[in-house]
Write a protein that holds these residues in place. Structure first.
Motif, PDB file in Angstrom:
ATOM      1  N   LEU A 183       0.824  -1.203   0.000  1.00  0.00           N
ATOM      2  CA  LEU A 183       0.000   0.000   0.000  1.00  0.00           C
ATOM      3  C   LEU A 183       0.860   1.257   0.000  1.00  0.00           C
ATOM      4  CD1 LEU A 183      -2.643  -1.218   2.592  1.00  0.00           C
ATOM      5  CD2 LEU A 183      -2.894  -1.132   0.095  1.00  0.00           C
ATOM      6  N   GLU A 184       1.936   1.199   0.709  1.00  0.00           N
ATOM      7  CA  GLU A 184       2.913   2.288   0.768  1.00  0.00           C
ATOM      8  C   GLU A 184       4.185   1.632   1.290  1.00  0.00           C
ATOM      9  OE1 GLU A 184       0.455   4.352   3.721  1.00  0.00           O
ATOM     10  OE2 GLU A 184       2.165   4.235   5.102  1.00  0.00           O
ATOM     11  N   PRO A 185       5.330   2.302   1.245  1.00  0.00           N
ATOM     12  CA  PRO A 185       6.552   1.640   1.708  1.00  0.00           C
ATOM     13  C   PRO A 185       6.395   1.082   3.121  1.00  0.00           C
ATOM     14  CG  PRO A 185       7.115   3.667   0.551  1.00  0.00           C
ATOM     15  CD  PRO A 185       5.613   3.639   0.669  1.00  0.00           C
ATOM     16  N   GLY A 186       6.629  -0.193   3.276  1.00  0.00           N
ATOM     17  CA  GLY A 186       6.566  -0.826   4.589  1.00  0.00           C
ATOM     18  C   GLY A 186       5.204  -1.337   4.999  1.00  0.00           C
ATOM     19  N   VAL A 187       4.200  -1.120   4.181  1.00  0.00           N
ATOM     20  CA  VAL A 187       2.848  -1.554   4.563  1.00  0.00           C
ATOM     21  C   VAL A 187       2.263  -2.449   3.465  1.00  0.00           C
ATOM     22  CG1 VAL A 187       0.529  -0.842   5.243  1.00  0.00           C
ATOM     23  CG2 VAL A 187       2.504   0.573   5.877  1.00  0.00           C
ATOM     24  N   LEU A 188       1.895  -3.664   3.854  1.00  0.00           N
ATOM     25  CA  LEU A 188       1.347  -4.610   2.885  1.00  0.00           C
ATOM     26  C   LEU A 188      -0.038  -5.064   3.304  1.00  0.00           C
ATOM     27  CD1 LEU A 188       4.528  -5.906   3.725  1.00  0.00           C
ATOM     28  CD2 LEU A 188       4.099  -6.743   1.437  1.00  0.00           C
ATOM     29  N   VAL A 189      -0.835  -5.420   2.303  1.00  0.00           N
ATOM     30  CA  VAL A 189      -2.078  -6.121   2.610  1.00  0.00           C
ATOM     31  C   VAL A 189      -2.075  -7.431   1.830  1.00  0.00           C
ATOM     32  CG1 VAL A 189      -3.385  -4.909   0.788  1.00  0.00           C
ATOM     33  CG2 VAL A 189      -4.616  -6.018   2.660  1.00  0.00           C
ATOM     34  N   HIS A 190      -2.457  -8.492   2.497  1.00  0.00           N
ATOM     35  CA  HIS A 190      -2.665  -9.776   1.838  1.00  0.00           C
ATOM     36  C   HIS A 190      -4.149 -10.100   1.929  1.00  0.00           C
ATOM     37  CE1 HIS A 190       1.688 -10.017   2.374  1.00  0.00           C
ATOM     38  NE2 HIS A 190       1.697 -10.932   1.427  1.00  0.00           N
ATOM     39  N   GLY A 235     -11.805 -13.429   1.392  1.00  0.00           N
ATOM     40  CA  GLY A 235     -12.054 -11.996   1.555  1.00  0.00           C
ATOM     41  C   GLY A 235     -11.377 -11.436   2.797  1.00  0.00           C
ATOM     42  N   ASP A 236     -10.859 -12.321   3.656  1.00  0.00           N
ATOM     43  CA  ASP A 236     -10.120 -11.845   4.836  1.00  0.00           C
ATOM     44  C   ASP A 236      -8.905 -11.039   4.399  1.00  0.00           C
ATOM     45  OD1 ASP A 236     -11.878 -13.189   6.402  1.00  0.00           O
ATOM     46  OD2 ASP A 236     -10.459 -14.709   7.148  1.00  0.00           O
ATOM     47  N   GLU A 237      -8.542 -10.092   5.226  1.00  0.00           N
ATOM     48  CA  GLU A 237      -7.348  -9.297   4.926  1.00  0.00           C
ATOM     49  C   GLU A 237      -6.409  -9.314   6.125  1.00  0.00           C
ATOM     50  OE1 GLU A 237      -9.255  -5.836   2.059  1.00  0.00           O
ATOM     51  OE2 GLU A 237      -9.250  -5.532   4.224  1.00  0.00           O
ATOM     52  N   VAL A 238      -5.123  -9.319   5.839  1.00  0.00           N
ATOM     53  CA  VAL A 238      -4.148  -9.092   6.899  1.00  0.00           C
ATOM     54  C   VAL A 238      -3.240  -7.956   6.448  1.00  0.00           C
ATOM     55  CG1 VAL A 238      -2.571 -10.943   6.106  1.00  0.00           C
ATOM     56  CG2 VAL A 238      -2.409 -10.085   8.438  1.00  0.00           C
ATOM     57  N   TYR A 239      -3.129  -6.957   7.312  1.00  0.00           N
ATOM     58  CA  TYR A 239      -2.273  -5.802   7.033  1.00  0.00           C
ATOM     59  C   TYR A 239      -0.977  -5.962   7.811  1.00  0.00           C
ATOM     60  CZ  TYR A 239      -6.341  -3.689   4.909  1.00  0.00           C
ATOM     61  OH  TYR A 239      -7.407  -3.438   4.084  1.00  0.00           O
ATOM     62  N   THR A 240       0.122  -5.799   7.110  1.00  0.00           N
ATOM     63  CA  THR A 240       1.428  -5.988   7.736  1.00  0.00           C
ATOM     64  C   THR A 240       2.199  -4.674   7.709  1.00  0.00           C
ATOM     65  OG1 THR A 240       1.504  -8.270   6.975  1.00  0.00           O
ATOM     66  CG2 THR A 240       3.607  -7.274   7.610  1.00  0.00           C
ATOM     67  N   VAL A 241       2.750  -4.316   8.842  1.00  0.00           N
ATOM     68  CA  VAL A 241       3.663  -3.174   8.884  1.00  0.00           C
ATOM     69  C   VAL A 241       5.064  -3.726   9.137  1.00  0.00           C
ATOM     70  CG1 VAL A 241       4.236  -0.968   9.947  1.00  0.00           C
ATOM     71  CG2 VAL A 241       1.844  -1.706   9.806  1.00  0.00           C
ATOM     72  N   ARG A 242       5.945  -3.474   8.191  1.00  0.00           N
ATOM     73  CA  ARG A 242       7.310  -3.987   8.290  1.00  0.00           C
ATOM     74  C   ARG A 242       8.219  -2.891   8.836  1.00  0.00           C
ATOM     75  NH1 ARG A 242       9.483  -6.713   2.958  1.00  0.00           N
ATOM     76  NH2 ARG A 242       7.952  -8.268   3.627  1.00  0.00           N
ATOM     77  N   CYS A 243       9.038  -3.266   9.826  1.00  0.00           N
ATOM     78  CA  CYS A 243       9.949  -2.300  10.441  1.00  0.00           C
ATOM     79  C   CYS A 243      11.367  -2.825  10.393  1.00  0.00           C
ATOM     80  CB  CYS A 243       9.627  -2.098  11.917  1.00  0.00           C
ATOM     81  SG  CYS A 243       7.971  -1.574  12.226  1.00  0.00           S
ATOM     82  N   GLY A 244      12.296  -1.912  10.250  1.00  0.00           N
ATOM     83  CA  GLY A 244      13.696  -2.300  10.337  1.00  0.00           C
ATOM     84  C   GLY A 244      14.076  -2.533  11.783  1.00  0.00           C
ATOM     85  N   THR A 254      13.293 -12.958   7.137  1.00  0.00           N
ATOM     86  CA  THR A 254      14.619 -13.508   6.891  1.00  0.00           C
ATOM     87  C   THR A 254      15.688 -12.418   6.974  1.00  0.00           C
ATOM     88  OG1 THR A 254      13.619 -15.144   5.446  1.00  0.00           O
ATOM     89  CG2 THR A 254      15.963 -14.787   5.192  1.00  0.00           C
ATOM     90  N   ARG A 255      15.322 -11.189   6.680  1.00  0.00           N
ATOM     91  CA  ARG A 255      16.297 -10.097   6.674  1.00  0.00           C
ATOM     92  C   ARG A 255      16.188  -9.217   7.920  1.00  0.00           C
ATOM     93  NH1 ARG A 255      18.795 -10.353   1.786  1.00  0.00           N
ATOM     94  NH2 ARG A 255      19.954  -8.481   2.256  1.00  0.00           N
ATOM     95  N   ASN A 256      15.890  -9.822   9.050  1.00  0.00           N
ATOM     96  CA  ASN A 256      15.918  -9.132  10.345  1.00  0.00           C
ATOM     97  C   ASN A 256      14.918  -7.988  10.473  1.00  0.00           C
ATOM     98  OD1 ASN A 256      18.218 -10.752  10.892  1.00  0.00           O
ATOM     99  ND2 ASN A 256      19.552  -9.204  10.017  1.00  0.00           N
ATOM    100  N   ASN A 257      13.896  -7.958   9.624  1.00  0.00           N
ATOM    101  CA  ASN A 257      12.834  -6.985   9.832  1.00  0.00           C
ATOM    102  C   ASN A 257      11.823  -7.554  10.825  1.00  0.00           C
ATOM    103  OD1 ASN A 257      13.589  -4.917   7.832  1.00  0.00           O
ATOM    104  ND2 ASN A 257      13.161  -6.514   6.336  1.00  0.00           N
ATOM    105  N   ILE A 258      11.066  -6.652  11.420  1.00  0.00           N
ATOM    106  CA  ILE A 258      10.021  -7.055  12.359  1.00  0.00           C
ATOM    107  C   ILE A 258       8.691  -6.762  11.674  1.00  0.00           C
ATOM    108  CG2 ILE A 258       9.125  -6.760  14.712  1.00  0.00           C
ATOM    109  CD1 ILE A 258      11.919  -5.058  15.011  1.00  0.00           C
ATOM    110  N   GLU A 259       7.773  -7.720  11.698  1.00  0.00           N
ATOM    111  CA  GLU A 259       6.475  -7.503  11.057  1.00  0.00           C
ATOM    112  C   GLU A 259       5.339  -7.567  12.071  1.00  0.00           C
ATOM    113  OE1 GLU A 259       7.232  -8.675   6.411  1.00  0.00           O
ATOM    114  OE2 GLU A 259       6.172 -10.145   7.642  1.00  0.00           O
ATOM    115  N   PHE A 260       4.600  -6.473  12.124  1.00  0.00           N
ATOM    116  CA  PHE A 260       3.413  -6.405  12.969  1.00  0.00           C
ATOM    117  C   PHE A 260       2.196  -6.555  12.059  1.00  0.00           C
ATOM    118  CE2 PHE A 260       6.705  -4.020  15.170  1.00  0.00           C
ATOM    119  CZ  PHE A 260       6.578  -4.446  16.489  1.00  0.00           C
ATOM    120  N   MET A 261       1.296  -7.467  12.417  1.00  0.00           N
ATOM    121  CA  MET A 261       0.148  -7.733  11.555  1.00  0.00           C
ATOM    122  C   MET A 261      -1.159  -7.417  12.281  1.00  0.00           C
ATOM    123  SD  MET A 261       1.532 -11.310   9.997  1.00  0.00           S
ATOM    124  CE  MET A 261       2.543 -11.535  11.438  1.00  0.00           C
ATOM    125  N   VAL A 262      -2.088  -6.800  11.544  1.00  0.00           N
ATOM    126  CA  VAL A 262      -3.434  -6.569  12.084  1.00  0.00           C
ATOM    127  C   VAL A 262      -4.448  -7.073  11.058  1.00  0.00           C
ATOM    128  CG1 VAL A 262      -2.850  -4.626  13.583  1.00  0.00           C
ATOM    129  CG2 VAL A 262      -3.428  -4.195  11.190  1.00  0.00           C
TER     130      VAL A 262
END
Lengths: 442, 382
Positions: B47-54, B59-68, B97-105
Motif C-alpha cells: 500500500l505504501e513503503p513498509g505496509v502490505l495487505v494480503h 475476503g479476509d485481509e491481513v495488514y502488515t507493517v514492516r519495520c527495520g 529472513t532479513r531481520n525486519n520485524i512484522e506487525f500484523m493486524v
C-alpha cells in the motif's frame, strides 16, 4: 553513569536507523537498575563490558574475542559456541560470553507470551542480548557463562518445549520462507516440511557425524526469498508442472492501469514516476522465454516453454496465479566461497510431490542417499558441493539413482573426454592381442 | 548472585533429561487470520513503503507493517516489541529472513494507530526504534554477521558498518524509487557466515595479513595437527622453532604466500591471531542475486578490492555504496536488478558510471574458474 567511556560507539547513536549502541546502553541501564528484581546469574554489568570491549575494538580496529574451545550441553555436539574475551581484567563481565543457538519456529512467527518467557530466561541466566535472528535462522542468545548452559537448556526443554539449533559439522538449523502462511506464490507448505525434517533429523542436528556443515533451506517459489539456492547444501524450491492460471478480466485491469491493480503489487509506489504500466514492454518483453502473447485483449502463455521465473506473476499477482500441479525442485551443493569459490545449487530433482501423508518419502529418500554418499566419501571439511565437483555430477546421479536428463545441465559438456566405464563398452576392455595381430601385423 | 539451579544435576546429567524435541510448532504461533487463510491467499499489495495487505480467497485481509531493526537486539527491545504487539496485534509478531520485524493486524482501521505508535518510538540517542519500510523496489534491512560484538575472526565490525550504511540508505528504506529491490548484505570475514556472495551489494570484512605465530605458547594451547588441518590451502606445516632464549619448541610454520587470511587456524589455535589494524578492512562486491526472476541467480563480483576500516562510520565505504546505488537508480530499467544492469551496460561502463577505480586486484587469479571471467570476445566498450 556508564561504566566505560565509549566516544566512538556514541557516534553510532545518531542517524535514523535503529542504533544497536543505544539499545545496548538501555539494556545496561535496565540491568543496573534491576526494577524487576532479577537474580542475575551472570555479571550484572556484562552489557557495560560488552560496550567497553566493542569500544576497544573500534579504537584498535581489531576484535577482542577468542574462540571458545569445547563448551556445550551434555550429549550434544552443537548449539553452543564458546566465546571468551581477550581482555578479561578490563572487562570481567564478558570474560566468558558463550552463544546459544535456539531453533527458531518455521516462518519466524511468535506469540508475545513465548518471546516474553524467552527474554525472562535470558535476563535471568544470560546477558539479555540476542540476535533476532542469526544468519542461518536461529534465535541467538548472545553471552552467558559455562555454568549457565545446562541450566538454560533445562529450562528451554522442560518448561518451554524448545530445543537448541545446530552448529559444527552437523545438520544446521533448517530455515524457510513464510510460505503459504502468508504468500500466494508458495507452491508448498514450507513450514510443514521444514518442521517435519527438523524433527526427523534431530540426531543429525545435535550430534556431529558429517564431514562438515549441512544446510537445508525451503523456498516456496523461485523468487527464493530465503536464498536457498545460494546458501544451502540442499535447497527445496517450490514449482509447478501445469500452466499459469490467467484471469483475463484482471489482466484487462492491469492494462487499463486500474489503481487497484498496481504493477508488481505496488512495489513501485515510490517517489519515482515510471509512467503508465505497459504490458507489452514490462511483461511480454521481459519474459525470458518470450512465451507470452497478448492478442485481441487476451493474454496467452505457451506453458510448455515457460521456465516459471515468476516475473509475470510478480508483476500481475491479481491476474496470474501459480499452477495447480505443485511440488518442489531439489538443488544441491550451494555454499559460500571457502574454498574453491562460491557454488550455486545445482538442479538434482526437477520435480517431486510434497506429500505429508507418506512423511515426504520421496524427499527423505533423496536426502538420505545424498548423506550416505557424502558421509562415506566426503573428506574432513568438504561441503557437499565440493564433493560433487571432485567426484562428478554423474556420480551424484548414480548414488541417488536418478536418471540423467537434459534439465540437469545448462548445456552439454564442451569436451569429449568421457570416461567410459568398462561395463558400458560392448565386450569390455579385456582383449586378446594375439587375435588382433592375426589381422594387424606388428 | 547466588547460583540458582533448575534442578539439573551435573553428577547425573541424564536424570530427567529431555533432548531432541526440536523447535516449537509454528502452528502455535500463527495469528488467527494467518491460521484461517493459510494456503488460501489470493493476492497482496504494497500500500505504501513498509505496509502490505494480503487478501485471502475468503475476503479476509491481513495488514502488515514492516519495520527495520538491528539484529543485535536486547531483551528490553524485544519486550517493547511485545508490548506493541500486545496492544495492537493480539499478541502476535513475526520476523523476516532479513531481520525486519512484522506487525500484523486483521483490519484496516487498526493500521493507522499501529503505524503512529511505531513511528513515534525513538531511542534516547535519537534513532528510530521501528522505522517503517523495507518493501518493494527499495532497500531492505541488511543481513549480517557478528563482527566485533562477538566473533573471533572478523576483519571489521558488522553492526557498525550496517548502521553506517543504513543511515546513508535510509531514504531508500522508506521509498520505492529504485528499478527493483536492492539487497545489501554484510559478512565480517571471508568465511561469510552471512553468505553475501549473491547480494546486489555486499560488504565483506577482509584480512590481508597471515597469522602471527606465538611459538612459545603454541604447542601448549593448541593441537598442532588440528591447526595444520584447519588450513584450506595447506599453508601450515608442523615445524620446530627456536625461541629467543635458545629453547627449541614444537610449533608450526606458515607459507605466507599461500594464506588466504580466513582465520580458520585461529579458530583451532589461539596462538595464531591474524587481526591487524592496517591489514584489515572492507571489500565491496556487487551484482549478485538469488531470485530466478527473468535471469538466473548470480554471484556478486568484487568491485572494490580494499577500503580501510574507518571507525566509527566507514565514510569511504558508504561513499562507494552511495555511488553504486545512485548510478543504478538513474541507469537501470524498471525491473532490472543491479547485476542485470551491470551485465547489460557492461562492467567497463559500470566502473565508469559508479566512479570506481578498476585495479589489478579485481581480475580473478584464483584457480581454474578465473578464466571464465576474462573477456573472450572482441565485443567491449571503450
Amino acid at each position: 553513569m556508564a561504566k566505560h567511556e565509549t566516544p566512538l560507539l556514541d557516534e553510532l547513536e545518531s542517524g535514523p536507523w535503529p542504533s544497536f549502541v543505544s539499545d545496548l546502553k538501555q539494556q545496561a541501564e535496565v540491568r543496573a537498575k534491576n526494577e524487576k528484581g532479577v537474580e542475575f546469574q551472570i555479571p550484572v554489568d556484562c552489557v557495560d563490558d560488552l560496550l567497553g570491549v566493542m569500544e576497544l575494538s573500534y579504537k584498535h580496529g581489531r576484535t577482542h574475542w577468542k574462540h571458545g574451545g569445547i563448551v556445550g550441553v551434555f550429549g550434544y555436539g552443537g548449539g553452543v559456541i564458546g566465546r571468551y574475551c581477550d581482555q578479561p581484567q578490563a572487562f570481567p563481565g564478558v570474560e566468558h560470553f558463550h552463544t546459544m543457538r535456539v531453533n527458531q519456529p518455521a516462518g519466524k512467527y511468535y506469540t508475545t507470551d513465548y518471546l516474553k518467557k524467552l527474554t525472562e530466561l535470558w535476563d535471568f541466566r544470560g546477558s539479555g542480548i540476542t540476535n533476532m535472528h542469526g544468519a542461518t535462522g536461529d534465535i541467538i542468545l548472545l553471552g552467558t557463562t559455562t555454568a549457565q548452559l545446562e541450566e538454560v537448556f533445562w529450562t528451554l526443554t522442560h518448561d518451554y518445549n524448545q530445543d537448541l539449533g545446530g552448529s559444527g559439522s552437523n545438520l544446521r538449523t533448517p530455515a524457510d520462507c513464510l510460505g503459504s502462511s502468508r504468500c500466494e506464490y508458495s507452491c508448498y507448505d514450507t513450514a510443514a516440511l521444514c518442521y517435519f525434517l527438523t524433527n526427523e533429523y534431530q540426531d543429525e542436528l545435535h550430534r556431529p557425524a558429517f564431514p562438515y556443515k549441512f544446510k537445508f533451506k525451503f523456498d516456496g517459489c523461485p523468487n527464493c526469498c530465503v536464498a536457498s539456492i545460494a546458501r544451502s547444501d540442499m535447497s527445496f524450491i517450490g514449482t509447478w508442472k501445469d500452466g499459469i492460471k490467467i484471469d483475463q478480466d484482471a489482466v484487462a485491469k492491469y492494462v487499463e492501469n486500474d489503481p487497484a491493480y498496481p504493477a508488481n503489487a505496488g512495489a513501485f509506489k515510490g517517489s519515482k514516476d515510471w509512467g503508465p504500466f505497459d504490458l507489452e514492454k514490462e511483461v511480454l518483453g521481459l519474459c525470458p522465454t518470450k512465451c507470452m502473447k497478448y492478442e485481441n485483449n487476451k493474454l496467452s502463455i505457451d506453458n510448455a516453454n515457460c521456465t516459471r521465473c515468476m516475473h509475470c506473476i510478480n508483476v500481475m499477482p491479481r491476474a496470474l496465479k501459480i499452477g495447480d500441479d505443485r511440488g518442489l525442485s531439489i538443488l544441491v551443493g550451494a555454499k559460500a566461497p571457502i574454498l574453491d569459490g562460491a557454488q550455486m545449487g545445482s538442479l538434482l530433482v526437477p520435480f517431486v510431490e510434497v506429500n505429508p501423508d507418506n512423511d515426504y518419502e520421496e524427499i527423505t529418500e533423496v536426502i538420505e542417499n545424498v548423506w550416505d554418499w557424502w558421509m562415506e566419501e566426503g573428506k574432513n571439511r568438504e561441503r557437499l558441493g565440493e564433493l560433487i565437483m571432485r567426484q562428478g555430477f554423474q556420480k551424484l546421479l548414480e548414488v541417488t539413482g536418478i536418471d540423467p536428463m537434459p534439465q540437469h545441465v545448462a548445456y552439454p559438456r564442451t569436451n569429449p573426454y568421457i570416461f567410459w566405464k568398462e561395463d558400458e563398452v560392448e565386450g569390455g576392455w579385456e582383449r586378446d592381442v594375439e587375435e588382433y595381430r592375426k589381422h594387424h601385423q606388428r | 548472585m547466588a547460583f540458582i539451579s533448575t534442578g539439573y544435576n551435573p553428577e547425573k546429567p541424564m536424570e530427567n533429561r529431555i533432548t531432541d524435541i526440536g523447535p516449537r510448532d509454528h502452528n502455535e504461533f500463527y495469528p488467527p487470520v494467518i491460521k484461517n487463510n493459510k494456503g488460501k491467499w489470493s493476492h497482496h499489495e504494497i500500500l505504501e513503503p513498509g505496509v502490505l495487505v494480503h487478501v485471502g480467497e475468503s475476503g479476509d485481509e491481513v495488514y502488515t507493517v514492516r519495520c527495520g531493526g538491528a539484529r543485535l537486539m536486547s531483551t528490553t527491545h524485544i519486550n517493547e516489541i511485545c508490548e506493541i504487539a500486545d496492544k495492537h496485534c493480539d499478541g502476535y509478531v513475526r520476523f523476516t529472513t532479513r531481520n525486519n520485524i512484522e506487525f500484523m493486524v486483521d483490519s484496516k482501521d487498526k493500521l493507522e494507530p499501529l503505524k503512529n505508535e511505531l513511528a513515534s518510538r525513538k531511542f534516547d540517542g535519537g534513532s528510530y526504534k521501528f522505522p517503517i519500510g523495507g518493501t518493494g523496489a527499495g532497500v531492505t534491512n541488511i543481513v549480517h554477521t557478528q563482527g566485533w560484538a562477538h566473533c573471533h575472526t572478523p576483519a571489521t565490525d558488522a553492526s557498525g558498518t550496517v548502521k553506517a550504511t543504513m543511515d546513508e540508505l535510509f531514504s531508500d528504506f522508506q521509498d520505492m524509487r529504485l528499478p527493483a529491490q536492492l539487497r545489501v548484505s554484510m559478512a565480517c570475514c571471508l568465511n561469510m557466515c552471512g553468505a553475501v556472495h549473491c547480494s546486489d551489494i555486499a560488504i565483506l570484512g577482509y584480512h590481508r595479513k597471515p597469522p602471527m605465530l606465538d611459538h612459545e605458547y603454541l604447542d601448549k594451547v593448541c593441537e598442532i595437527p588440528l591447526a595444520v588441518s584447519a588450513c584450506p590451502t595447506a599453508a601450515i606445516k608442523p615445524a620446530k622453532q627456536t625461541l629467543a632464549n635458545g629453547t627449541e619448541v614444537k610449533s608450526v610454520a606458515v607459507k605466507n604466500e599461500r594464506c588466504m587470511y580466513c582465520g580458520n587456524c585461529y579458530t583451532m589455535c589461539p596462538s595464531m591471531p591474524l587481526a591487524d589494524t592496517e591489514g584489515d578492512g572492507i571489500v565491496l562486491m556487487a551484482g549478485g542475486k538469488v531470485s530466478n526472476r527473468i535471469s538466473d541467480p548470480k554471484f556478486s563480483k568484487v568491485v572494490v578490492a580494499f577500503l580501510p576500516n574507518e571507525m566509527p562510520r566507514w565514510p569511504s565505504m558508504t561513499d562507494a555504496i552511495n555511488k553504486m546505488v545512485e548510478a543504478y537508480a538513474s541507469g537501470a530499467n524498471k525491473y532490472e536488478r543491479l547485476g542485470d544492469w551491470a551485465d547489460r551496460i557492461g562492467w567497463e561502463k559500470f566502473f565508469e558510471v559508479c566512479e570506481l577505480d578498476f585495479t589489478h586486484h579485481l581480475i580473478d587469479d584464483f584457480r581454474q574458474q578465473a578464466y571464465m571471467s576474462w573477456r573472450q570476445s572482441t565485443q567491449f566498450k571503450f
